[in-house]
Design an enzyme around this catalytic site. Structure first.
Site, PDB file in Angstrom:
ATOM      1  N   ASP A   1     -14.120 -22.787  -2.929  1.00 34.18           N
ATOM      2  CA  ASP A   1     -15.360 -23.554  -3.005  1.00 34.18           C
ATOM      3  C   ASP A   1     -16.445 -22.773  -2.287  1.00 34.18           C
ATOM      4  OD1 ASP A   1     -13.767 -25.574  -4.141  1.00 34.18           O
ATOM      5  OD2 ASP A   1     -13.301 -26.385  -2.158  1.00 34.18           O
TER       6      ASP A   1
ATOM      7  N   ASP B   1     -11.105 -37.910  -8.221  1.00 29.74           N
ATOM      8  CA  ASP B   1     -11.263 -37.715  -6.783  1.00 29.74           C
ATOM      9  C   ASP B   1     -10.976 -39.043  -6.097  1.00 29.74           C
ATOM     10  OD1 ASP B   1     -12.026 -35.184  -7.454  1.00 29.74           O
ATOM     11  OD2 ASP B   1     -14.098 -35.369  -6.766  1.00 29.74           O
TER      12      ASP B   1
END
Length: 235
Positions: free
Chosen positions: A127, A8
């Protein structure tokens, strides 16, 4: 079952968040391309990259770092975070990115995603918070159920769905296997579990489920909770 190590990116650094909160970012590497090479040396075939700045801003923000990662390895790299149009897909494709993760726009403009799936290698990112789809870097929770969004992409030609239980992400509390299985069943598409991997037992559980095509490993590796070489030997 594929194991996808995760990087990330926030302001060019490799970080991990807890529950998707940007102010929880912990830096693990100032040279993400070296980290990617390390994953490759361990036996990784895939690398999962999220441009966190891009996810919140709605546009790519770590382009140069991603370019360096791509040029530093022979990994199959998928990238998500801030991809909202075909122009960005083409830019990443020209860098050598293998496939593209569409998240927020998969909720807001399903037809665009379906059109792009006819031309490019795409993954839909779903998500969820309490079963409901979250978008814009998880800053907004919609009124759409995650399983209903998964059904939207059945037979749409996308390569896979990555499903993340936000409550688990970065918490080392265990993958939500049941949620991942529900997405796989609803969509009929290869489903990659994300969020919460705590140790090798999560890898084993995902593999034994028979319904999960892949699993993303992030914080568990960075915090020394999992031996990736061992994990790759199981996959």
């Amino acid at each position: 079952m594929e194991i996808l190590p995760a990087i990330d990116l926030k302001e060019g650094l490799a970080v991990r968040l807890s529950k998707g909160l940007m102010d929880s970012a912990k830096v693990y590497s100032k040279e993400p391309w070296e980290l990617a090479k390390k994953f490759e040396d361990m036996g990784a075939k895939w690398l999962h990259i999220v441009d966190l700045d891009g996810a919140f801003a709605g546009e790519a923000r770590n382009h140069k770092v991603i370019e360096k990662i791509v040029s530093s390895t022979n990994l199959n790299i998928e990238v998500g975070g801030g991809i909202r149009d075909e122009k960005r897909i083409i830019e990443y494709k020209n860098l050598g990115v293998y496939r593209f993760i569409l998240g927020s726009i998969a909720l807001k403009n399903p037809q665009f995603v379906k059109d792009m799936a006819l031309k490019y290698s795409l993954v839909v990112g779903i998500d969820a918070k309490d079963g409901m789809v979250a978008v814009e870097g998880w800053a907004e929770v919609s009124d759409m159920r995650a399983v209903d969004l998964a059904k939207e992409y059945a037979n749409a030609g996308v390569d896979a769905i990555i499903c993340t239980d936000i409550s688990k992400d970065g918490m080392l509390s265990g993958v939500n296997i049941k949620f991942s299985e529900e997405i796989a069943i609803a969509s009929g598409i290869d489903t990659i579990a994300s969020g919460g991997v705590k140790d090798i037992n999560d890898i084993i559980a995902a593999k034994n489920s028979g319904k999960i095509a892949g699993i993303i490993v992030g914080k568990a590796y960075y915090e020394g909770k999992i031996d990736l070489k061992e994990a790759f030997s199981l996959s």
